[in-house]
Design a protein around this motif. Structure first.
Motif, short mmCIF file in Angstrom:
data_model
loop_
_atom_site.label_atom_id
_atom_site.label_comp_id
_atom_site.label_asym_id
_atom_site.label_seq_id
_atom_site.Cartn_x
_atom_site.Cartn_y
_atom_site.Cartn_z
N ALA A 116 32.87 42.90 40.82
CA ALA A 116 32.33 42.01 39.78
C ALA A 116 30.92 42.43 39.40
CB ALA A 116 32.35 40.57 40.26
N LYS A 117 30.12 42.81 40.38
CA LYS A 117 28.76 43.27 40.09
C LYS A 117 28.78 44.57 39.29
CE LYS A 117 26.33 41.20 43.97
NZ LYS A 117 25.52 41.44 45.16
N ARG A 118 29.60 45.50 39.72
CA ARG A 118 29.64 46.82 39.09
C ARG A 118 30.23 46.77 37.68
NH1 ARG A 118 32.70 49.07 42.54
NH2 ARG A 118 34.62 48.91 41.34
N GLU A 119 31.34 46.08 37.52
CA GLU A 119 32.06 46.13 36.24
C GLU A 119 31.65 45.04 35.26
OE1 GLU A 119 36.27 46.44 36.79
OE2 GLU A 119 36.09 48.21 38.07
N LEU A 120 31.24 43.89 35.78
CA LEU A 120 30.93 42.77 34.90
C LEU A 120 29.45 42.43 34.84
CD1 LEU A 120 33.91 40.46 35.95
CD2 LEU A 120 33.79 42.01 34.00
N PRO A 124 36.88 39.82 50.08
CA PRO A 124 35.88 39.16 49.23
C PRO A 124 34.67 40.05 48.92
CG PRO A 124 36.38 37.83 51.18
CD PRO A 124 37.12 39.11 51.31
N GLN A 125 34.28 40.89 49.84
CA GLN A 125 33.15 41.78 49.59
C GLN A 125 33.49 42.80 48.49
OE1 GLN A 125 32.47 43.33 53.48
NE2 GLN A 125 31.04 41.69 54.05
N PHE A 126 34.70 43.28 48.50
CA PHE A 126 35.13 44.21 47.46
C PHE A 126 35.18 43.51 46.10
CE2 PHE A 126 38.41 46.54 45.04
CZ PHE A 126 37.81 47.79 45.02
#
Length: 94
Positions: free
Chosen positions: A75-79, A68-70
């Motif tokens: 999601a933060k980095r790409e979206l 879940p952390q990955f």
């Protein structure tokens, strides 16, 4: 010296020269072999690069399924997704 040995020597030399030309420049000759060898080397390098990329993507898929952390970091980095309790602070740089 008679003409017969000279004719045989000239004929043999001509045949040897013709065979050499065919071996080097003909279809499936030495030059084609070198080109195919270079192409094989390039394709082998491409195959290795694709194999490494596939391995990396398979590891990423497994982490996305189980970690879940990955998932959150991706999601933060790409979206650009953030949590409800997070703030984004932006400041102008001079």
């Amino acid at each position: 010296m008679t003409a017969k040995p000279i004719v045989f020597f000239a004929g043999g030399s001509l045949i040897l020269f013709a065979l050499s030309v065919v071996i080097v420049f003909g279809d499936n000759g030495w030059l084609d072999l070198r080109a195919l060898d270079q192409e094989l080397h390039q394709l082998s390098e491409k195959k290795t690069a694709v194999f490494k990329e596939n391995s990396s993507l398979l590891r990423q898929i497994e982490r996305l399924k189980k970690d879940p952390q990955f998932i959150e970091a991706t999601a933060k980095r790409e979206l650009g997704v953030i949590r409800e309790d997070e703030l984004i602070l932006k400041w102008d740089q001079p």
